[in-house]
Design an enzyme around this catalytic site. Sequence first.
Site, PDB file in Angstrom:
ATOM      1  N   ARG A 161      -4.528  86.058  -3.044  1.00 21.43           N
ATOM      2  CA  ARG A 161      -4.811  87.492  -3.181  1.00 21.43           C
ATOM      3  C   ARG A 161      -5.067  88.122  -1.805  1.00 21.43           C
ATOM      4  NH1 ARG A 161      -9.193  89.037  -7.637  1.00 21.43           N
ATOM      5  NH2 ARG A 161      -7.846  90.354  -8.876  1.00 21.43           N
ATOM      6  N   ARG A 200     -13.008 103.816 -18.200  1.00 20.43           N
ATOM      7  CA  ARG A 200     -13.190 102.610 -19.028  1.00 20.43           C
ATOM      8  C   ARG A 200     -14.634 102.538 -19.521  1.00 20.43           C
ATOM      9  NH1 ARG A 200      -9.693  98.996 -14.814  1.00 20.43           N
ATOM     10  NH2 ARG A 200      -7.700  99.095 -15.911  1.00 20.43           N
ATOM     11  N   HIS A 231     -13.817  99.686  -6.120  1.00 22.21           N
ATOM     12  CA  HIS A 231     -12.980  99.543  -7.316  1.00 22.21           C
ATOM     13  C   HIS A 231     -12.698  98.044  -7.414  1.00 22.21           C
ATOM     14  CE1 HIS A 231      -9.859 100.003 -10.272  1.00 22.21           C
ATOM     15  NE2 HIS A 231      -8.931  99.576  -9.457  1.00 22.21           N
ATOM     16  N   ASP A 236     -12.239 103.165 -13.601  1.00 19.14           N
ATOM     17  CA  ASP A 236     -13.376 102.360 -14.083  1.00 19.14           C
ATOM     18  C   ASP A 236     -14.354 103.250 -14.852  1.00 19.14           C
ATOM     19  OD1 ASP A 236     -13.038  99.901 -11.801  1.00 19.14           O
ATOM     20  OD2 ASP A 236     -12.414 101.911 -11.264  1.00 19.14           O
TER      21      ASP A 236
END
Length: 330
Positions: free
Chosen positions: A104, A167, A191, A164
């Site tokens: 990543r 959500r 984030h 977010d």
Amino acid sequence: MTEAAATTTPEVPTRRRTTNVGIVGAGAVGATIAYATLMRGAAQQVALFDVNGAKARAEALDLSHGIQFVPMAHVEGSDDVAVLSDSDVIIFTAGAKQKPGQSRLELAETTIALVRQIVPRLVEVAPDAVHILVTNPVDVVTYAALKASGLPSSRVFGSGTVLDSSRLRFLLAEHTGVAVQNVHAYVAGEHGDSELPLWSSASIASVPLLDWPGLDGTGLLDAEVRDRIARDVVESAYRVIEGKGATNYAIGLAASRILEAVVYDERRVLPVSSLLENYHGISDVCLSVPSLVHADGVGDRIEVPMTDAELDGLRRSAEAVRATAQRFGL
Ligand SMILES: O=P(O)(O)OC[C@H]1O[C@](O)(COP(=O)(O)O)[C@@H](O)[C@@H]1O
């Protein structure tokens, strides 16, 4: 009727200037943002730029075929950055593709190199644009884009925790049985994993969420429930990715909502990621806090009152983002 009045030229209606929106990256996120933008009628010119010209042109054509059913607009796709010329707003969704065995972190490194390479070209073709970064890791990508652009920090910001927060609001709405629009709550910070809900300022119908009495004794929000919901917010994306490989619809709607705040000069409060300067003592890092979004980009960051625990959480989040940025030499 006097002679002067008889010869007066009839007033010609002035043509309304169109709003040009450029999107960098014609992948699932870029294409969905274009779709949401067209559905909401937020732009009259939508240009998709992607190194894969065939994909950009195909997405533009597919979207163009549906224009009959949405407010009038023109869509174009190209691998030539000139397609973004004179954009009022540029939404950046492009990122490096993960190669087999690539971590990543390595992926983020390639993405940041890409941002550094493309952003100066965007500034050349669209010198007056407001830039909204969506590519992850969005806080670090926003910081890199800001440095690479040479633009004032108001003109370069990230979608941050707008998604977010939606959500969080969705989960709170489900739990309490109240419409999502009436749930007022923000996720602040990175984030990503170190983000935090600002519980102490969250409310429904002016009732602080920390005192929420529930409806008919159900949907209470004790510490255990709040912790579970906060965890669910962080894990939301992983769950979607597990099932379908990527997230695109909610981020598409979130980004087009941010775009609207800019094109309609709304002064809308949104938790976008921007360069903080002495926000509760936090500086020189791009992080999400409730901020005013208007035609010139991001304006005032609202100093939301926070508990000591929330402030600690925000500072830890700032440190996490700063540490990642430093790893990439930013
Ligand atoms: O709960 P109220 O006071 O009716 O407010 C509802 C309004 O708040 C909003 O949800 C915006 O809320 P935020 O300011 O908390 O983002 C609007 O979408 C909606 O129209």
